[in-house]
Design an enzyme around this catalytic site. Structure first.
Site, PDB file in Angstrom:
ATOM      1  N   LYS A 162       0.812  -1.218   0.000  1.00  0.00           N
ATOM      2  CA  LYS A 162       0.000   0.000   0.000  1.00  0.00           C
ATOM      3  C   LYS A 162       0.845   1.267   0.000  1.00  0.00           C
ATOM      4  O   LYS A 162       0.420   2.319  -0.488  1.00  0.00           O
ATOM      5  CB  LYS A 162      -0.958  -0.034   1.184  1.00  0.00           C
ATOM      6  CG  LYS A 162      -1.979  -1.169   1.074  1.00  0.00           C
ATOM      7  CD  LYS A 162      -2.835  -1.274   2.313  1.00  0.00           C
ATOM      8  CE  LYS A 162      -3.850  -2.391   2.165  1.00  0.00           C
ATOM      9  NZ  LYS A 162      -3.251  -3.720   1.958  1.00  0.00           N
ATOM     10  N   HIS A 281     -12.751  -2.794  10.530  1.00  0.00           N
ATOM     11  CA  HIS A 281     -12.250  -2.635   9.159  1.00  0.00           C
ATOM     12  C   HIS A 281     -12.528  -3.875   8.316  1.00  0.00           C
ATOM     13  O   HIS A 281     -11.995  -4.005   7.215  1.00  0.00           O
ATOM     14  CB  HIS A 281     -10.750  -2.308   9.137  1.00  0.00           C
ATOM     15  CG  HIS A 281     -10.403  -1.182  10.059  1.00  0.00           C
ATOM     16  ND1 HIS A 281     -10.734   0.124   9.795  1.00  0.00           N
ATOM     17  CD2 HIS A 281      -9.782  -1.187  11.264  1.00  0.00           C
ATOM     18  CE1 HIS A 281     -10.324   0.886  10.797  1.00  0.00           C
ATOM     19  NE2 HIS A 281      -9.761   0.130  11.699  1.00  0.00           N
ATOM     20  N   GLU A 321      -9.709   0.966  -4.326  1.00  0.00           N
ATOM     21  CA  GLU A 321     -10.523   1.352  -3.178  1.00  0.00           C
ATOM     22  C   GLU A 321     -10.292   2.822  -2.828  1.00  0.00           C
ATOM     23  O   GLU A 321      -9.163   3.313  -2.859  1.00  0.00           O
ATOM     24  CB  GLU A 321     -10.206   0.460  -1.980  1.00  0.00           C
ATOM     25  CG  GLU A 321     -10.352  -1.026  -2.330  1.00  0.00           C
ATOM     26  CD  GLU A 321     -10.584  -1.899  -1.110  1.00  0.00           C
ATOM     27  OE1 GLU A 321     -10.795  -1.354  -0.014  1.00  0.00           O
ATOM     28  OE2 GLU A 321     -10.546  -3.123  -1.261  1.00  0.00           O
ATOM     29  N   GLU A 334      -6.014   2.135  -1.771  1.00  0.00           N
ATOM     30  CA  GLU A 334      -5.243   0.958  -2.160  1.00  0.00           C
ATOM     31  C   GLU A 334      -5.879   0.305  -3.379  1.00  0.00           C
ATOM     32  O   GLU A 334      -7.035   0.565  -3.713  1.00  0.00           O
ATOM     33  CB  GLU A 334      -5.183  -0.059  -1.021  1.00  0.00           C
ATOM     34  CG  GLU A 334      -6.556  -0.608  -0.619  1.00  0.00           C
ATOM     35  CD  GLU A 334      -6.477  -1.619   0.503  1.00  0.00           C
ATOM     36  OE1 GLU A 334      -5.576  -2.473   0.438  1.00  0.00           O
ATOM     37  OE2 GLU A 334      -7.302  -1.562   1.426  1.00  0.00           O
ATOM     38  N   ASN A 336      -6.429  -3.646  -4.452  1.00  0.00           N
ATOM     39  CA  ASN A 336      -6.285  -5.053  -4.081  1.00  0.00           C
ATOM     40  C   ASN A 336      -6.097  -5.859  -5.358  1.00  0.00           C
ATOM     41  O   ASN A 336      -7.036  -6.003  -6.154  1.00  0.00           O
ATOM     42  CB  ASN A 336      -7.522  -5.541  -3.327  1.00  0.00           C
ATOM     43  CG  ASN A 336      -7.520  -5.070  -1.888  1.00  0.00           C
ATOM     44  OD1 ASN A 336      -6.538  -5.240  -1.178  1.00  0.00           O
ATOM     45  ND2 ASN A 336      -8.616  -4.450  -1.462  1.00  0.00           N
ATOM     46  N   GLU A 342     -16.459  -9.616  -1.992  1.00  0.00           N
ATOM     47  CA  GLU A 342     -17.747  -9.071  -2.398  1.00  0.00           C
ATOM     48  C   GLU A 342     -17.925  -8.981  -3.910  1.00  0.00           C
ATOM     49  O   GLU A 342     -18.843  -8.296  -4.388  1.00  0.00           O
ATOM     50  CB  GLU A 342     -17.954  -7.687  -1.763  1.00  0.00           C
ATOM     51  CG  GLU A 342     -16.909  -6.650  -2.126  1.00  0.00           C
ATOM     52  CD  GLU A 342     -15.671  -6.682  -1.242  1.00  0.00           C
ATOM     53  OE1 GLU A 342     -14.896  -5.715  -1.279  1.00  0.00           O
ATOM     54  OE2 GLU A 342     -15.470  -7.695  -0.508  1.00  0.00           O
ATOM     55  N   ARG A 387     -22.256 -10.843   4.896  1.00  0.00           N
ATOM     56  CA  ARG A 387     -21.338 -11.911   5.302  1.00  0.00           C
ATOM     57  C   ARG A 387     -21.840 -12.513   6.608  1.00  0.00           C
ATOM     58  O   ARG A 387     -21.783 -11.872   7.653  1.00  0.00           O
ATOM     59  CB  ARG A 387     -19.931 -11.367   5.478  1.00  0.00           C
ATOM     60  CG  ARG A 387     -19.399 -10.648   4.257  1.00  0.00           C
ATOM     61  CD  ARG A 387     -17.961 -10.225   4.442  1.00  0.00           C
ATOM     62  NE  ARG A 387     -17.513  -9.400   3.321  1.00  0.00           N
ATOM     63  CZ  ARG A 387     -16.247  -9.085   3.093  1.00  0.00           C
ATOM     64  NH1 ARG A 387     -15.301  -9.512   3.910  1.00  0.00           N
ATOM     65  NH2 ARG A 387     -15.916  -8.337   2.056  1.00  0.00           N
ATOM     66  N   ASP A 594     -53.060 -27.474  46.150  1.00  0.00           N
ATOM     67  CA  ASP A 594     -52.822 -28.281  47.341  1.00  0.00           C
ATOM     68  C   ASP A 594     -53.073 -29.763  47.104  1.00  0.00           C
ATOM     69  O   ASP A 594     -52.411 -30.619  47.696  1.00  0.00           O
ATOM     70  CB  ASP A 594     -53.695 -27.779  48.497  1.00  0.00           C
ATOM     71  CG  ASP A 594     -53.118 -28.160  49.854  1.00  0.00           C
ATOM     72  OD1 ASP A 594     -51.967 -28.651  49.888  1.00  0.00           O
ATOM     73  OD2 ASP A 594     -53.802 -27.958  50.875  1.00  0.00           O
ATOM     74  N   ALA A 595     -54.029 -30.078  46.240  1.00  0.00           N
ATOM     75  CA  ALA A 595     -54.327 -31.495  45.998  1.00  0.00           C
ATOM     76  C   ALA A 595     -53.120 -32.205  45.403  1.00  0.00           C
ATOM     77  O   ALA A 595     -52.712 -33.276  45.876  1.00  0.00           O
ATOM     78  CB  ALA A 595     -55.536 -31.627  45.079  1.00  0.00           C
ATOM     79  N   ASP A 700     -49.433 -17.231  58.950  1.00  0.00           N
ATOM     80  CA  ASP A 700     -48.152 -17.299  59.640  1.00  0.00           C
ATOM     81  C   ASP A 700     -48.044 -18.691  60.232  1.00  0.00           C
ATOM     82  O   ASP A 700     -49.001 -19.188  60.859  1.00  0.00           O
ATOM     83  CB  ASP A 700     -48.061 -16.254  60.742  1.00  0.00           C
ATOM     84  CG  ASP A 700     -46.717 -16.311  61.469  1.00  0.00           C
ATOM     85  OD1 ASP A 700     -45.760 -15.679  60.985  1.00  0.00           O
ATOM     86  OD2 ASP A 700     -46.636 -17.009  62.502  1.00  0.00           O
ATOM     87  N   LYS A 766     -57.396 -22.746  58.474  1.00  0.00           N
ATOM     88  CA  LYS A 766     -56.525 -23.670  57.734  1.00  0.00           C
ATOM     89  C   LYS A 766     -56.157 -24.841  58.638  1.00  0.00           C
ATOM     90  O   LYS A 766     -55.313 -24.724  59.531  1.00  0.00           O
ATOM     91  CB  LYS A 766     -55.272 -22.948  57.250  1.00  0.00           C
ATOM     92  CG  LYS A 766     -54.311 -23.799  56.429  1.00  0.00           C
ATOM     93  CD  LYS A 766     -53.171 -22.944  55.882  1.00  0.00           C
ATOM     94  CE  LYS A 766     -52.094 -23.789  55.221  1.00  0.00           C
ATOM     95  NZ  LYS A 766     -52.597 -24.603  54.107  1.00  0.00           N
ATOM     96  N   HIS A 796     -60.579 -24.867  55.401  1.00  0.00           N
ATOM     97  CA  HIS A 796     -59.701 -25.756  54.641  1.00  0.00           C
ATOM     98  C   HIS A 796     -59.259 -26.909  55.538  1.00  0.00           C
ATOM     99  O   HIS A 796     -58.927 -26.693  56.704  1.00  0.00           O
ATOM    100  CB  HIS A 796     -58.477 -24.969  54.164  1.00  0.00           C
ATOM    101  CG  HIS A 796     -57.378 -25.808  53.581  1.00  0.00           C
ATOM    102  ND1 HIS A 796     -57.283 -26.069  52.232  1.00  0.00           N
ATOM    103  CD2 HIS A 796     -56.318 -26.439  54.166  1.00  0.00           C
ATOM    104  CE1 HIS A 796     -56.206 -26.811  52.011  1.00  0.00           C
ATOM    105  NE2 HIS A 796     -55.594 -27.061  53.166  1.00  0.00           N
ATOM    106  N   HIS A 798     -57.617 -31.348  55.446  1.00  0.00           N
ATOM    107  CA  HIS A 798     -57.063 -32.487  54.709  1.00  0.00           C
ATOM    108  C   HIS A 798     -57.779 -33.749  55.176  1.00  0.00           C
ATOM    109  O   HIS A 798     -58.224 -33.839  56.327  1.00  0.00           O
ATOM    110  CB  HIS A 798     -55.559 -32.614  54.947  1.00  0.00           C
ATOM    111  CG  HIS A 798     -54.760 -31.542  54.270  1.00  0.00           C
ATOM    112  ND1 HIS A 798     -54.048 -31.753  53.111  1.00  0.00           N
ATOM    113  CD2 HIS A 798     -54.594 -30.225  54.570  1.00  0.00           C
ATOM    114  CE1 HIS A 798     -53.448 -30.619  52.741  1.00  0.00           C
ATOM    115  NE2 HIS A 798     -53.774 -29.675  53.616  1.00  0.00           N
ATOM    116  N   THR A 931     -45.985 -25.181  56.863  1.00  0.00           N
ATOM    117  CA  THR A 931     -44.731 -24.710  56.273  1.00  0.00           C
ATOM    118  C   THR A 931     -44.528 -23.216  56.567  1.00  0.00           C
ATOM    119  O   THR A 931     -45.450 -22.425  56.353  1.00  0.00           O
ATOM    120  CB  THR A 931     -44.761 -24.910  54.743  1.00  0.00           C
ATOM    121  OG1 THR A 931     -45.080 -26.276  54.473  1.00  0.00           O
ATOM    122  CG2 THR A 931     -43.421 -24.585  54.137  1.00  0.00           C
TER     123      THR A 931
END
Length: 1202
Positions: A162, A281, A321, A334, A336, A342, A387, A594-595, A700, A766, A796, A798, A931
């Site tokens: 170049k 570039h 170019e 330059e 090429n 391309e 590209r 829950d089930a 709670d 509960k 509720h 069980h 829980t």
């Protein structure tokens, strides 16, 4: 015309049988592929054999034209390229550069020429890169008597360098950018130029191209390192480290002119290309012809290009170019002297095969003979080239390596593809350029071409390696690109381009999961064996209440009528009032939470609720609510089912808009098991309502309601969020038994008074363990109803002991407004009582539920199949167990603890665990057990069984034992204060010197910065992170991170039918999986390969919509040990590899002191070098890599102690 015989030496023997045609009669000629080529070409010229001294797509590009010219082709390849496609596309292929590095093999001039001579090559085409601009190579080729397809060595020497090209340009009056008069040997030599012109400057490789060996420098402090990197890259890429320096123009356009010249001095141009869209570039997108270029500027550029080529006696193809500044002044940079990447778009707009012209000119043909005179060369329309590279734009375009698992390309009108490694199974290595495929499109206008390119890129499916396609799509849709006014630093100057839309890669991730199932079976915790149902579940039809003997009810759309409308339209208070005024009893269906938590270890997946959701909206339209969220379902969704709990809420809300949704919430613990800052709970509650939740059942675990209680905060958060607040009294003991003196009727009435004083909307009772007997239900509910006549009451329980249905009926008769039930096939035992039984019993009283028996049975037919499908999660609970009245174990915990005991090797001691549960509860002071307090007692019990401890042993040795952390934290006070306080001196012995928590833990915690957390999560996991993801992370940080890791590996599996999610696929089994509306993947397991030698993996072949794909799966049962490099950690001094690649230089040693920013080592990937700098100052503790090491991204390089 040349006719081939069976001994035709021009045709590779290995192809002779493939292309030969069996003669129909004796004496009929047999044609080889070469003879057919020559017949088509119409000639058999003297130059018949061409070697391409290159690799990849350009080699294939030349081969194709050569074949059209009836030539025989020869490929060369390095050892690393032995499986590359270009080797297969040639008639012959030979390895070169044995013992050399991957790049050096293609720079081995003498070996390449030796190969050409040995195999009778007439011509050599250098392609681009490598030796294409090497005058010495061109000279050696010609000296060997072989035609070099390109300019003469003298011209390459003059223009390929170049610095020499700049001198020539100045001599003929072509403007150039100010720069050094010649090459610069050291960075010190460039100082005088910098002093004169200042920064910014650009360092360029004299022999280079493609952006390699280029560095833009804007400050003096960067100059030395940038200079050294440019020299190193140039030497590595081109075999010559010579560089020069130019003034760097701000925002110029890059315009290049395609030239053709013959040996008689004739030169033509094929118009220009705009190559302004670049990164580092390196050109990314090119357009021909250039948009928005004034015609006089265009003509000047074309004229100067021809002038330059003519002045040096140019021959063959080349590219001049230029840079065009913002004033439309052009500067030569330059020429090429080779074919360009391309060139394809010039071919598209002119219709000229540039490679064919190259070959024919090299053979002595003139431009006139080829019909290539300037007046005859025209252009038509526009063309664009993108590209596609194996680079990750989300990570600063780091090159990616690996195996291409899926490759589906574009096609159609006006689309051209030039590729090499573009096929499934191709191995992408770090040794070469990252270009995968060049996509070129053409159209009548720029906009037509742009839209065509978008369409083409969208058609691509490339899996296994990252590509820049998401970036290209973003680029092509940016306003600047649409206008055609780009510049060379457009990408760097436009951060908006990196707001990428990533491909979901859903199919390949799904295959990885199916493959893992095929090799290793299900990895879902708690699963025992295969799913119990292999057929599709039949969704029932509901009878039409208006005409039970007519057509079924149309459930195409959800039912709109229901109790939720009151909440939405009038608010929580009006809803509570309407519930209380309802003349009958309402039900809450626990099937969706829950089930299945009680019976199936909380493993029910969203898809199996979705499939019956619309039918449920009609069948249970008069239900008080569906319990479908909160509790254990939140973390289990992420932890074991790999689903987003928020997405479950949103999805089901759309399908059931009419029935209120209810969640179980642990006061100030939200849906977690630990303490959080107060703003986390308010944020959670607000988001829950926004995403579809209606009722917060707040409890709670200790019924603690002190001044700083967890329950009080949960109530306030629910109300502020706009939800219905149902505050809960957790039931334990037996109010009808005078011997039970701790949790008496008066205790519960006093607690209810406190809750009512908080302005709750509904009261929940509960009964977690199923302790509420019918008489106790009458006493408790009756007393509350008498004291609070306007308060809605929800009960509720069980069915562990088998009395829950009787208790619910008794509660209803005593004044309860809502009772909990589960669909029949999901009821009983540790679940809730049967919906059908309770509803039908109440139907014969004045307390009817408004739920039709026929609808219950229809839903039950669905859930019967689901229960069978999930039988692999069933606990070994076969009958009712009235021992619950002694151990008081909650229903959900009963089955979970049984499973945990089995996992811990205590399964045979279940009876002993139940006994120790009683003792552990007594040691804790007789707790309300739900829980997380029930978990404390359960952990305590298992601890006692494992260590063979009696109750007295614990009391005697408490100050010496290492208790489970849940037990220690309970006694510290992290769960709050139990009724009656902590037992002493046991508490003091257990917690020892640990702090005592007397208030609410979250009260003193710093508020969370949600925006900061979101930014951190996005930086770690990607831009898909949402506000609800932030809340999930706050509740369960580790679980959320593991969930994100699973999604990254396997994708969203919530759409996969459960039998395919849990079941090991059978060979030949066809699986239909709908990944979104209108998109169904049809999968078929084809085969599972053996363990790969030297690896603990197997290849699994799966057919996807008729296309067979292979996935590599780790065999977790294989005994093969694999070597894994240590990964960098999150510590600041732990420095990891920023990309995959090879270490080319290590600059530090152990014990060395380094400053922040010092270069530690240099990595190279695909010929791009990157310096890795110290992120902190300190001394080097370890250096774990050495030169030549191949690394993956994130591998530890250096450890710095700072």
């Amino acid at each position: 015309m040349t006719t081939a015989t069976s001994t035709d030496t021009l045709h590779p023997p290995r192809l002779a049988n493939l292309f030969a045609v069996t003669p129909s009669a004796p004496g009929t000629q047999v044609h080889s592929i070469n003879s057919m080529r020559r017949k088509t070409a119409g000639h058999g010229g003297p130059l018949a054999k061409i070697l391409v001294a290159n690799r990849g797509e350009i080699a294939i590009r030349v081969f194709r034209t050569a074949h059209e010219l009836s030539m025989h082709t020869v490929a060369i390849y390095s050892l690393e390229d032995r499986m590359s496609a270009h080797r297969q596309k040639a008639d012959e292929a030979y390895q070169v550069g044995k013992g050399l590095t991957p790049v050096a093999a293609y720079l081995a001039q003498d070996d390449i020429i030796r190969t050409a001579l040995e195999h009778g090559v007439d011509m050599i085409h250098p392609g681009y890169g490598f030796l294409s601009e090497n005058a010495e190579f061109a000279r050696k080729v010609e000296q060997a008597g072989i035609v070099f397809i390109g300019p003469s060595p003298e011209v390459i020497d003059a223009l390929g360098d170049k610095t020499k090209a700049r001198t020539i340009a100045m001599k003929v009056g072509v403007p150039v950018v100010p720069g050094t008069p010649g090459p610069v040997g050291t960075y010190l030599e460039g100082e005088s130029f910098i002093k004169e012109y200042g920064f910014p400057v650009i360092i360029k490789a004299a022999m280079g191209g493609g952006g390699r060996g280029m560095r833009v420098v804007r400050e003096q402090s960067e100059f030395k390192d940038a200079f050294e990197r440019a020299v190193s890259e140039a030497k590595s890429a081109f075999g010559d480290g010579t560089v020069f320096i130019e003034r760097f123009l701000e925002r110029p356009r890059h315009i290049e002119v395609q030239l053709l010249a013959d040996a008689q001095g004739n030169v033509v141009h094929l118009f220009e290309r705009d190559c302004s869209v670049q990164r580092r570039h390196q050109k990314v997108v090119e357009v021909a012809p250039a948009m928005n270029l004034p015609e006089e500027v265009r003509q000047s550029i074309l004229h100067d290009a021809i002038k330059l080529a003519t002045s040096v006696g140019y021959r063959n193809a080349g590219t001049a170019e230029f840079l065009v500044d913002q004033m439309n002044r052009h500067y030569f940079i330059e020429i090429n002297p080779r074919i360009q990447v391309e060139h394809t778009i010039t071919e598209e707009i002119t219709g000229i095969d540039i490679v064919a012209a190259q070959i024919q000119i090299a053979a002595g043909t003139t431009l006139a003979q080829l019909g290539l005179v300037q007046e005859a060369i025209t252009k038509r329309g526009f063309a664009i080239q993108c590209r596609v590279t194996t680079e990750d734009p989300a990570r600063s375009f780091q090159p990616d390596t690996g195996k291409i698992e899926v490759y589906r390309s574009a096609g159609g009108n006006g689309v051209r593809l030039d590729a090499s490694s573009g096929f499934a199974g191709a191995q992408i290595t770090p040794h070469y350029d990252s270009l995968l495929v060049k996509v070129s499109v053409s159209g009548t206008t720029y906009e037509v071409a742009r839209r065509k390119m978008l369409r083409a890129l969208v058609e691509f499916r490339i899996r296994g390696v990252k590509t820049n396609i998401p970036f290209l799509l973003r680029l092509l849709t940016h306003d600047v690109f649409i206008s055609g006014k780009t510049w060379t630093t457009f990408i760097d100057d436009t951060p908006d381009l990196f707001k990428l839309v990533q491909s979901q890669n859903r199919a390949q991730k799904l295959l990885a999961y199916i493959g893992d199932l095929a090799v290793n079976g299900s990895s879902i915790k708690g699963q025992q064996g295969e799913p119990g149902l292999a057929d599709d579940i039949v969704v029932p039809k509901l009878t039409n209440p208006q005409d039970e003997n007519g057509a079924p009810l149309d459930t195409t759309f959800p039912c709109e009528a229901g109790w939720r409308n009151i909440i939405v339209e009038q608010g929580p208070e009006a809803f509570a009032k309407a519930v209380r005024e309802y003349p009958g009893v309402l039900i809450m269906d626990t099937t969706w939470r829950d089930a299945h938590q009680s019976l199936l270890a909380t493993r029910l997946r969203t898809i199996d609720m979705v499939n019956i959701a619309k039918e449920t909206s009609h069948a249970l339209a008069n239900a008080f609510s569906l319990e479908m969220w909160g509790g254990a379902t939140f973390d289990v969704a992420m932890r074991f089912l790999y689903e987003d709990p928020w997405e479950r809420l949103r999805t089901l809300r759309k399908l059931v808009p009419n029935i209120p949704f209810q969640a179980l919430v642990r006061g100030a613990n939200g849906v977690g098991y630990t303490s959080y800052p107060d703003n986390a709970i308010y944020d959670f509650s607000k988001k829950a309502v926004e995403n579809g939740l209606d009722i917060f059942r707040v409890f709670d675990s200790l019924n603690y309601f002190g001044i700083w209680s967890q329950l009080r905060l949960g109530i306030d958060a629910a109300k502020q969020a706009g939800g219905v607040c149902e505050a809960v009294v957790c039931y334990s003991g037996d109010v009808a038994n005078p011997k039970k003196t701790k949790y008496t009727l008066q205790y519960y009435l006093d607690f209810v008074d406190q809750l009512v004083g908080e302005g709750i909307h509904i009261l929940g009772i509960k009964d977690m363990a199923g302790l509420l007997k019918p008489e106790a239900a009458r006493m408790l509910i009756g007393a509350i109803r008498k004291k609070h006549p306007n308060l809605p009451i929800h009960v509720h329980s069980h069915d562990t002991a088998g009395i829950a249905a009787a208790s619910m009926i008794a509660a209803a008769e005593a004044g309860a407004d809502v009772v909990d039930v589960a669909i029949d096939s999901m009821s009983g035992l540790t679940s809730q009582p049967s919906m059908g039984a309770v509803c039908m019993a109440l139907e014969q009283t004045k307390l009817g539920t408004g739920i039709r028996y026929a609808d219950i049975q229809a839903l039950n037919s669905y859930w019967t199949q689901v229960r069978q499908l999930y039988s692999c999660f069933e606990a070994n609970v076969r009958a009712s167990d009235s021992s619950v009245f002694a151990h008081e174990m909650p229903g959900g915990q009963y089955t979970n603890l049984m499973f945990q005991a089995s996992q811990l090797g205590l399964g045979t001691q279940w009876l002993e665990i139940k006994k120790k549960y009683i003792e552990a509860n007594e040691l804790c002071g007789d707790l309300i057990k739900v829980t997380p307090s029930s978990k404390v007692v359960g952990d305590f019990a298992q601890f006692m069984v494992s260590n063979k401890l009696s109750k007295q042993d614990v009391l005697d040795r408490a100050d010496q034992l290492d208790f489970p952390s849940s037990v220690v934290e309970f006694f510290q006070g992290y769960l709050g204060q139990p009724v009656g306080g902590f037992p002493e001196p046991l508490r003091t012995k257990i917690i020892r010197d640990k702090p005592r928590i007397d208030g609410r833990p979250g009260q003193t915690m710093q508020p969370l910065d949600f925006k900061k957390i979101k930014a951190e999560l996005r930086a770690k996991f990607g831009k898909h992170i949402t506000n609800t993801d932030v809340t999930s992370y706050v509740m369960y940080p580790k679980v959320f991170e593991e969930f994100q890791g699973f999604l990254e590996k396997y994708g969203d599996l919530s759409v996969v039918p459960t039998r395919y999610f849990l079941g090991k696929p059978q060979t030949g089994e066809e699986m239909h999986i709908s990944i979104e509306k209108g998109k169904t993947l049809i999968l078929r397991l084809m085969a599972v390969g053996p363990v790969v030698e030297g690896k603990a993996t197997r290849d699994v072949w799966i057919e996807v919509n008729g296309e067979v794909r292979a996935v590599s799966v780790e065999d977790k049962n294989s005994a093969i040990e694999t070597f894994t490099r240590e990964k960098a950690t999150a510590e600041p001094g732990s420095v990891g590899a920023p990309m995959s690649g090879v270490v080319v230089e290590v600059r530090v040693k152990e014990g060395q002191e380094v400053k922040k920013g010092d270069v530690l080592c240099v990595q190279s990937a695909m010929k791009m070098e990157s310096a890795v700098s110290a992120p902190v100052a300190g001394h080097v503790k370890r250096v774990v890599v050495q030169e030549g090491d191949s690394l993956q991204q994130g591998d530890l390089l250096v450890e710095i102690v700072h």
